[in-house]
Design a protein around this motif. Structure first.
Motif: not given
Length: 633
Positions: A61, A70-71, A80, A82, A131, A134, A136
């Motif tokens: 990302l 990262y995703r 999912v 991040a 972690t 995530h 969008d």
């Protein structure tokens, strides 16, 4: 430790003189070689690999001062998330890692709709990673760069959400310490989500490296952070004040060529009143920003709750239309406001719940119209054809051309000095656009500025006159932009009417299913024009033009519906061939849901509702194509 340059006393572990900024001598006796450890450290992850035995990498990302993000798909949680892979200089700082572990105990307790949830600090060999949830969307920094100055209502709306998230975090004793636009995500619904709560604990005790390089983002650091003093909730409030300043003006209050020069301004230079850069800012809102930016934290808002209360009052005092527009969802880089009306509201209960939740979050589709406005399909030989376009409509294209030409005369720099002529031109334009509220309001603002120019010139205040002249020109350029969009809408509408006339000639005695449904949806495009959603209106007129063309070859309703299905199926294939990274996932999923609803109506033999749903899905797929096109981004 004494500074070798100015002899000022500094804390024993200081790396930089807090008075003159001279690097201080460091004790290097305890530095050991980390070559072998660094060689074992994982610096980046490849797509498709599984990290730490559970995280399947989907894509990178981005990367920043702390590491790469990262995703990933968490195979254990089956979702999912991040993952932030920390740089080795951070991973090998055992004190920082221990400090963050302690902070994480509190940061994980933050549960708020405007805060991205932090999950865990993990370790794989010599590599540490974090972690988190995530989200969008895009970060606020990119949103500002793309949008320029945000409207006051939009800026306050976002700042209020951030402030509410801070209120919850501060209540739990967690201070962000590194609040900046890059750490605020704007999700697909247009809401702010704050990232990285507690993560700044890795670096907050060492804002400067031994070589004098500043860790962090100096544009958003408070005076107490630069002085390496203890931070508290008021540090986050200072940063939010800077962010609000930037949203409204397009720039930060303190700029410089080096981090140190910016840091010194935070300590000693008062910020400009944001109204000097954007006169549209309400004085009360400017006062809130300046209070956040007080050097002495005792003079700032003492709690985020107090700041939230003042921001709420300012938002409540703004026009309802502006507030509603600010709260509207962000569909990629554009907003879709087109509202469709179903003819028979016989939607299965479960689907109503699903679509209702989606509508509340994003668009206003399936909004039941008032009885007087509902489009009821009447199957009768006596149904009148489309009324002839009124004279105003027939002459509209010429009207917009005339408006464009007159406005260009004003925008010409040679004409700007002739304010008397400019005012005459603008008053003439006023008569032309009087029937269009959006254009009329934009022109009103420009006219007001021309009056200010004349007033300032009479008072001999030439600098203010020049400023008002520039602002008036900016308003006229905005008017020109609206005129250009409005002319495109009129052209699309004319094309639709030509297709409609041909369809009527093909079957003058009986209007088939597609003709009647398309005719009913014309009012949706007209409503969009009234809301200044010219992009949405243009797209819908284009869809209706194609529907009228399809109606010419339909011998019966089933054939009509089959032709419409073929049109939408073709759009689905086109969209599926696009780069998925450029597609708004929410709009894509919602369009698929509309298709399924259309199929359900078809199965229930509700052909009118099925046709209307296919048209709505076609509209969404056409918008996806527009937004994914490189020419429109």
């Amino acid at each position: 430790m004494k500074c070798p340059q100015c002899q000022t006393d500094n804390l024993p572990d200081s790396r930089f003189c807090h008075k003159c900024a001279t690097p201080l001598p460091q004790d290097t006796s305890n530095i050991i070689s980390l070559t072998e450890s660094f060689q074992a450290y994982i610096r980046e992850l490849s797509r498709g690999t599984v990290f730490a035995g559970r995280y399947e990498v989907i894509e990178e990302l981005g990367k920043g001062g702390m590491g790469r993000v990262y995703r990933v798909f968490d195979q254990k949680l089956q979702e999912v998330v991040a993952l932030k892979l920390l740089n080795p200089e951070i991973s090998f700082n055992s004190k920082a890692v221990d400090r963050f572990r302690n902070e994480l105990r509190f940061a994980r307790k933050i549960s708020h709709r405007n805060v991205v949830k932090l999950y865990d600090l993990g370790e794989e060999g010599f590599t540490h990673y974090i972690t988190m949830e995530h989200v969008d969307g895009e970060n606020l920094k990119r949103f500002i760069k793309r949008s320029g100055q945000l409207t006051p209502a939009k800026a306050v709306h976002l700042a209020l959400q951030v402030s509410e998230g801070l209120t919850e975090a501060h209540h739990l004793g967690v201070v962000h310490r590194d609040l900046k636009p890059q750490n605020i995500m704007i999700d697909p619904e247009g809401n702010a989500r704050v990232l990285d709560f507690g993560i700044a604990r890795f670096t907050d005790s060492e804002p400067l490296t031994a070589s004098g390089v500043m860790i962090g983002t100096p544009e958003y650091m408070s005076p107490e952070q630069i002085d390496m003093k203890e931070v508290d909730a008021r540090t986050d409030i200072y940063a939010l004040g800077i962010i609000l300043f930037e949203m409204l003006t397009g720039r930060v209050p303190f700029e410089g060529e080096t981090p140190i020069s910016i840091a010194l301004q935070h300590k000693s230079r008062p910020p400009r009143n944001p109204r000097e850069l954007n006169p549209q800012i309400d004085p009360a809102l400017a006062g809130i920003i300046l209070k956040c930016l007080e050097k002495d934290r005792g003079r700032r808002y003492q709690t985020a709750k107090d700041l939230t209360a003042d921001l709420s009052r300012v938002l409540q005092g703004m026009p309802t239309t502006e507030v509603n527009a600010a709260k509207r969802a962000s569909a990629g880089s554009r907003e879709i406001t087109v509202t469709f009306r179903l003819r028979k509201l016989l939607i299965p209960g479960l689907v109503v719940l699903v679509l209702g939740a989606a509508v509340a979050a994003r668009f206003l589709f399936f909004k039941p119209a008032a009885p007087a406005k509902s489009h009821v399909v009447v199957r009768s030989e006596s149904v009148p054809g489309p009324p002839p376009a009124p004279s105003r409509e027939r002459s509209e294209s010429g009207l917009w051309s005339r408006l464009s030409g007159e406005a260009k005369k004003y925008i010409n720099p040679d004409e700007l000095s002739k304010m008397k002529d400019a005012q005459y031109v603008m008053e003439s334009l006023k008569k032309v656009v009087m029937s269009d509220p959006g254009l009329s309001q934009s022109l009103d603002r420009a006219i007001e500025k021309t009056k200010e120019v004349k007033k300032h010139e009479e008072e001999g205040r030439l600098d203010l006159a020049q400023q008002s002249r520039r602002e008036s020109q900016t308003q006229m350029q905005e008017l020109m932009r609206l005129v250009a969009q409005r002319q495109e809408v009129q052209s699309a509408k004319d094309d639709m009417h030509r297709a409609k006339a041909l369809a009527e000639q093909a079957s003058p005695s009986r209007k088939n299913l597609l003709f009647l449904v398309a005719h009913g949806e014309e009012s949706s495009a007209e409503d969009a024009v009234l809301q200044n959603d010219f992009s949405g209106a243009k797209t819908l007129y284009g869809v209706l033009k194609k529907v009228y063309r399809l109606s010419q070859g339909c011998p019966n309703d089933q054939a009509c519906l089959k032709a419409l299905q073929g049109y939408t199926a073709g759009l689905v294939r086109e969209v599926n061939s696009l780069d998925r990274r450029r597609i708004d996932p929410w709009t894509y999923d919602f369009a698929g849901e509309i298709i399924r609803q259309a199929e359900a109506f078809h199965g229930q033999k509700q052909l009118e509702n099925a046709a209307a749903s296919y048209i709505q899905a076609a509209f969404l797929y056409e918008k996806i194509k527009e937004q994914a096109s490189p020419l429109t981004n």
